[in-house]
Design an enzyme around this catalytic site. Sequence first.
Site, PDB file in Angstrom:
ATOM      1  N   SER A  89      41.089  39.768  53.850  1.00  0.00           N
ATOM      2  CA  SER A  89      40.786  40.393  52.552  1.00  0.00           C
ATOM      3  C   SER A  89      41.868  41.411  52.249  1.00  0.00           C
ATOM      4  O   SER A  89      42.479  41.976  53.166  1.00  0.00           O
ATOM      5  CB  SER A  89      39.431  41.108  52.640  1.00  0.00           C
TER       6      SER A  89
ATOM      7  N   TYR B 246      33.890  47.782  56.144  1.00  0.00           N
ATOM      8  CA  TYR B 246      34.529  46.497  55.819  1.00  0.00           C
ATOM      9  C   TYR B 246      36.045  46.631  55.918  1.00  0.00           C
ATOM     10  O   TYR B 246      36.723  45.750  56.468  1.00  0.00           O
ATOM     11  CB  TYR B 246      34.091  46.083  54.410  1.00  0.00           C
TER      12      TYR B 246
HETATM   13  C1  8X3 Z   1      36.650  41.380  49.207  1.00  0.00           C
HETATM   14  C2  8X3 Z   1      37.691  42.064  48.407  1.00  0.00           C
HETATM   15  O1  8X3 Z   1      38.109  44.026  46.862  1.00  0.00           O
HETATM   16  O2  8X3 Z   1      35.827  43.710  47.621  1.00  0.00           O
HETATM   17  O3  8X3 Z   1      37.142  40.886  50.403  1.00  0.00           O
HETATM   18  O4  8X3 Z   1      37.487  44.528  49.130  1.00  0.00           O
HETATM   19  S1  8X3 Z   1      37.233  43.640  48.003  1.00  0.00           S
END
Ligand code: 8X3
Length: 251
Positions: free
Chosen positions: A131, A144
């Site tokens: 990502s 994340y």
């Molecule tokens: C998802 C992209 O922009 O939500 O992997 O981090 S973001």
Amino acid sequence: MTGASSGIGAATVRALRAASWDVIAVARRRDRLDSLAAETGCDIFVADVTSSDDVTALVNRVEEAGGIDALVNVAGGAVGADWVAEADPDDWAVMMELNVVSVQRMIRAFLPLLRRKSVSRGVADIVTISSTAAFISYEGGGGYNAAKAGLHAALMALRLELVGEPIRVVEIAPGMVKTEEFALNRFGGDEAKTQALYEGVESPLLAEDVADVVRYALESPAHVNLDLIQMKPVAQAMQYKLHRGPLHPKL
Ligand code: 8X3
């Protein structure tokens, strides 16, 4: 390929099957895999990539089937959008397990098979969806961001470790992709927050756009390693620099 039950995973199964690849679609949800198999003719295997026993059973099945040319790691995701000071450590542990440890578990399990296959095919592939969150942090993204940055770091180490072997390590890092489940999972099923995220964004990326890049990476000439690809919708320059509303040239 993992994460096959929805979103980028399911779209990648469709794209690869349309290009005549034999695909073993791996995910936890049998009903979704059954539909995908009926639609595309892919093989399916129900497994949880966080389970070493499941991954061992999958390796055995793949060996029986004659091995694989490519491992495509799509399973991953965000849990919660809480700030670092407030997030539940258990949510962070889930994200680390799903986005980092499980990918390592799959690579460790399948590398011997990929090495063997690279002899006949000339090359073998490990394609992983990370990502843009690996490179830019944002408020509420801490867990994340940490997980995807960890994944990116691990893939760079792997590429170094495999140099000299005919194995391509490809990382595809998408920005905003509108899928049925990613944001909904992140926001704990909150439809309004999910809608608001994509509100007014002209043409966010779709799962099919990412799937196309996976196929392109796999079908590139054997000496070409796409290495790291970042992809975003035209309306997104950064996670925090997103244009909402129609795109128009400044004439
Ligand atoms: C998802 C992209 O922009 O939500 O992997 O981090 S973001």
